[in-house]
Scaffold this active site. Structure first.
Site, PDB file in Angstrom:
ATOM      1  N   TYR A 105      57.353 -83.905-110.256  1.00  0.00           N
ATOM      2  CA  TYR A 105      58.134 -82.862-109.590  1.00  0.00           C
ATOM      3  C   TYR A 105      57.545 -82.645-108.212  1.00  0.00           C
ATOM      4  O   TYR A 105      56.328 -82.525-108.067  1.00  0.00           O
ATOM      5  CB  TYR A 105      58.080 -81.565-110.401  1.00  0.00           C
ATOM      6  CG  TYR A 105      58.808 -80.400-109.752  1.00  0.00           C
ATOM      7  CD1 TYR A 105      60.199 -80.401-109.643  1.00  0.00           C
ATOM      8  CD2 TYR A 105      58.117 -79.305-109.245  1.00  0.00           C
ATOM      9  CE1 TYR A 105      60.872 -79.335-109.055  1.00  0.00           C
ATOM     10  CE2 TYR A 105      58.784 -78.233-108.651  1.00  0.00           C
ATOM     11  CZ  TYR A 105      60.160 -78.261-108.559  1.00  0.00           C
ATOM     12  OH  TYR A 105      60.822 -77.208-107.967  1.00  0.00           O
ATOM     13  N   ASP A 165      51.209 -85.943-103.597  1.00  0.00           N
ATOM     14  CA  ASP A 165      51.614 -84.558-103.779  1.00  0.00           C
ATOM     15  C   ASP A 165      50.503 -83.872-104.570  1.00  0.00           C
ATOM     16  O   ASP A 165      50.455 -83.949-105.801  1.00  0.00           O
ATOM     17  CB  ASP A 165      52.954 -84.496-104.517  1.00  0.00           C
ATOM     18  CG  ASP A 165      53.415 -83.060-104.741  1.00  0.00           C
ATOM     19  OD1 ASP A 165      52.616 -82.133-104.505  1.00  0.00           O
ATOM     20  OD2 ASP A 165      54.573 -82.877-105.157  1.00  0.00           O
ATOM     21  N   LYS A 187      50.123 -73.987-103.777  1.00  0.00           N
ATOM     22  CA  LYS A 187      49.468 -73.267-104.879  1.00  0.00           C
ATOM     23  C   LYS A 187      48.078 -72.723-104.511  1.00  0.00           C
ATOM     24  O   LYS A 187      47.990 -71.693-103.861  1.00  0.00           O
ATOM     25  CB  LYS A 187      49.481 -74.138-106.140  1.00  0.00           C
ATOM     26  CG  LYS A 187      50.944 -74.461-106.504  1.00  0.00           C
ATOM     27  CD  LYS A 187      51.223 -74.969-107.884  1.00  0.00           C
ATOM     28  CE  LYS A 187      52.727 -74.914-108.141  1.00  0.00           C
ATOM     29  NZ  LYS A 187      53.381 -76.176-108.401  1.00  0.00           N
TER      30      LYS A 187
HETATM   31  C1  LIG Z   1      54.781 -76.523-107.708  1.00  0.00           C
HETATM   32  C2  LIG Z   1      54.914 -77.895-107.171  1.00  0.00           C
HETATM   33  C3  LIG Z   1      55.661 -78.174-106.020  1.00  0.00           C
HETATM   34  C4  LIG Z   1      56.544 -77.157-105.373  1.00  0.00           C
HETATM   35  O1  LIG Z   1      55.850 -76.078-104.864  1.00  0.00           O
HETATM   36  P1  LIG Z   1      56.644 -74.693-104.648  1.00  0.00           P
HETATM   37  O2  LIG Z   1      55.633 -73.837-103.957  1.00  0.00           O
HETATM   38  O3  LIG Z   1      57.034 -74.225-105.997  1.00  0.00           O
HETATM   39  O4  LIG Z   1      57.820 -74.994-103.787  1.00  0.00           O
HETATM   40  C5  LIG Z   1      55.612 -79.451-105.503  1.00  0.00           C
HETATM   41  N1  LIG Z   1      54.881 -80.400-106.085  1.00  0.00           N
HETATM   42  C6  LIG Z   1      54.161 -80.183-107.198  1.00  0.00           C
HETATM   43  C7  LIG Z   1      53.326 -81.265-107.775  1.00  0.00           C
HETATM   44  C8  LIG Z   1      54.173 -78.925-107.792  1.00  0.00           C
HETATM   45  O5  LIG Z   1      53.510 -78.726-108.936  1.00  0.00           O
END
Ligand SMILES: *Cc1c(COP(=O)(O)O)cnc(C)c1O
Length: 428
Positions: free
Chosen positions: A144, A239, A267
Site C-alpha cells: 500500500y 516506501d 507516520k
Molecule cells: C500509511 C502508509 C502510506 C500512506 O500514508 P498516509 O499518511 O496515510 O497518507 C503510504 N505507504 C505506506 C507503506 C503506509 O503504510
C-alpha cells in the site's frame, strides 16, 4: 464491556460522515461491531469515551512509537503552539528535522516535507517520471502506498480489508501504467523488466510489507529489485512510511543494506501529526520546484507544530529504544506462538522488530496471495475477544500490530494471557 456511548456517537457520526469515519478501516467492517471512540491515551494505554482502557497495538497505525502523550513530545508541541501554529514560511524546527532525517538516512541528501504518506509517494512517482522521462510503474501485490490514483490496483491495507481489487474513479489509462507483480518473486520482477524495462520510470516497494499483515522480504529479493532498477535505468523508490525510524533509525534500507534512489517517509517522523516526506540524492531532488520543473507544494507543509512533534520524537529514539522494542516484540511473538500452540490453534507470525503480523493458519506467508489464503475470517472473533480483554488490535487481519517503546513487560505478559483465552474461543 460497556460501549454504549461509542455506539451512540457512531450512530450520530454515520449520519454526517462517510461510514462514520475519516478513514475506511476504522469503521470495523472487517471485524464487526461498532468502532470505539477514543478519548485519551497515555503510554501504551488508550481509553474510550465509555471509560474502558486498552493496551494499544494500533499506535495510530504506526506513528506512536513512543506511546501516547509522551511528556517530551507534548512539551515540545505546546511550546511550538505558543510560538504560532503556522507561518507559511521557513522555520527552525523544519530545518532541524530535515537535518536529522538526512543524517539518519544517507540516501536522502535532500528532503521535501509534505502532509501525508500519500503525498510523499505521489510526489516521488512524479519525480521519478520526470527524472527518467518514462511513465510506467512497477509495484507489488498487497503493498500500500497511500491513496493516489496510480497505486490503487492490487493494493493492501483498506483495499485488502474491504476486498476491493481496485478503486472506483481511477481512469483505466492510469491503472494501465502500473505493472503489479507478487512480493518476494524475483523471476516475476525480472520478467516485468524484460518486457517493459525501457518504459519503467520506477519500482516502488515497501521494504518490509506492512499492509497485507506483515510480510518479510526474503534474502535476495530487495537486492534483485535494486539490481534490475540500476540495469534498466529505473529509479528504486522505498516506501518507508511505516519502516522509517521503526525497524531501525536508518529505516529498512539501513537494516538490509540497500540504497534506494528515492525514499518516502511519514507516520513516525510526524510524531502523531500529519507529516510525510520524500528525499533522494541531490541530483534527483534538484528536479523539484523551485530548483527544477517538477511542481509540488503545500500550504501547511513543514508545519512548525508538526515538525516540533517529529523532532521531539526522533530525538528520543536511541539504541536503547530499539533494543527495548526488539525485546518486547520478541517476547510478544514467542508468547503468542506458545499460547496458540497450547490452545491447539495454528498461527503464523511474521515479524521485523516492532512490526508484528499475526495470521491464522499453518502456511508460510510470503506474499499477498498467501495472506489472502490464510484463515483470516477467524480474526474478527479474535479481535472482539481481545477488545473484551482490554487489548486494542487493528480492526483488520491485513494490518500490522505495532509495539511501542511505552509497552512494558507487564503489558506484553497481560496481552499474551489475554490472547491465550481469546485463542481458546476461536472455532477450530
Ligand atoms: C500509511 C502508509 C502510506 C500512506 O500514508 P498516509 O499518511 O496515510 O497518507 C503510504 N505507504 C505506506 C507503506 C503506509 O503504510
Amino acid at each position: 464491556m460497556k460501549t454504549t456511548l461509542s455506539e451512540d456517537l457512531y450512530e450520530r457520526a454515520a449520519r454526517v460522515m462517510v461510514g462514520g469515519v475519516s478513514s475506511p478501516v476504522r469503521a470495523f467492517k472487517a471485524v464487526g461491531g461498532t468502532p470505539i471512540f477514543m478519548a485519551s491515551g497515555r503510554g501504551s494505554t488508550i481509553r474510550d469515551v465509555d471509560g474502558n482502557a486498552y493496551i494499544d497495538y494500533v499506535c495510530s497505525w504506526g506513528p506512536m512509537i513512543l506511546g501516547h502523550s509522551n511528556p517530551a513530545v507534548v512539551k515540545a508541541v505546546l511550546a511550538a503552539v505558543k510560538r504560532g501554529t503556522s507561518f507559511g514560511a521557513p522555520t527552525v524546527p523544519e530545518l532541524r528535522l530535515a537535518e536529522k532525517v538526512c543524517s539518519a538516512i544517507p540516501s536522502m541528501e535532500k528532503v521535501r516535507f509534505v502532509n501525508s504518506g500519500t503525498e510523499a509517494t505521489m510526489s516521488a512517482l512524479r519525480l521519478a517520471r520526470a527524472y527518467t522521462s518514462r511513465t510506467k510503474l512497477l509495484k507489488f501485490d498487497g503493498c500500500y502506498h497511500g491513496h493516489a490514483d496510480p497505486f490503487l490496483t492490487h493494493a493492501g491495507s483498506g483495499l485488502a480489508t474491504l476486498d476491493l481489487p481496485s478503486s472506483g474513479g481511477v481512469p483505466g489509462y492510469i491503472g494501465a501504467d502500473a505493472i503489479t507483480v507478487p512480493y518476494n518473486d524475483v523471476p516475476a520482477v525480472e520478467n516485468a523488466f524484460r518486457l517493459h524495462g525501457p518504459e519503467i520510470a520506477a519500482a516502488i516497494v515497501e521494504p518490509v510489507a506492512g499492509n497485507m499483515g506483515v510480510v518479510v522480504p526474503e534474502p535476495g529479493f530487495l537486492e534483485a529489485v535494486r539490481k534490475l532498477c540500476t540495469q534498466h535505468g529505473s529509479l528504486l523508490i522505498f516506501d518507508e512510511v511505516i519502516t522509517g525510524f521503526r525497524v531501525a533509525p536508518g529505516g529498512a534500507q539501513k537494516l538490509y543494506g540497500i540504497r534506494p534512489d528515492i525514499t518516502c517517509l511519514g507516520k513516525i517522523i510526524g510524531g502523531g501529526f500529519p507529516v510525510g516526506a520524500y528525499g533522494a540524492r541531490r541530483e534527483v531532488m534538484q528536479m523539484v520546484a523551485p530548483e527544477g520543473p517538477v511542481y509540488q507544494a503545500g500550504t501547511l507543509a513543514g508545519n512548525p507544530v508538526a515538525m516540533a512533534a517529529g523532532l521531539a520524537t526522533l530525538s528520543l529514539l536511541d539504541q536503547e529504544t530499539y533494543r527495548r522494542l526488539e525485546d518486547r516484540s520478541a517476547r510478544l511473538e514467542e508468547g503468542l506462538k506458545h499460547e496458540a500452540a497450547s490452545a491447539g490453534l495454528q498461527i503464523r507470525i511474521n515479524r521485523v522488530g516492532s512490526m508484528v503480523g499475526l495470521f491464522f493458519g499453518s502456511k508460510e506467508v510470503r506474499n499477498f496471495e498467501a495472506a489472502k489464503g490464510t484463515r483470516f475470517k477467524l480474526y474478527a472473533g479474535f479481535h472482539r475477544s481481545m477488545l473484551e480483554e482490554g487489548v486494542y488490535l487493528p480492526p483488520s487481519a491485513f494490518e500490522t500490530l505495532f509495539v511501542s517503546a511505552a509497552h512494558t513487560g507487564g503489558d506484553i505478559d497481560r496481552t499474551i494471557e489475554s490472547a491465550g483465552r481469546a485463542f481458546r474461543k476461536v472455532p477450530r
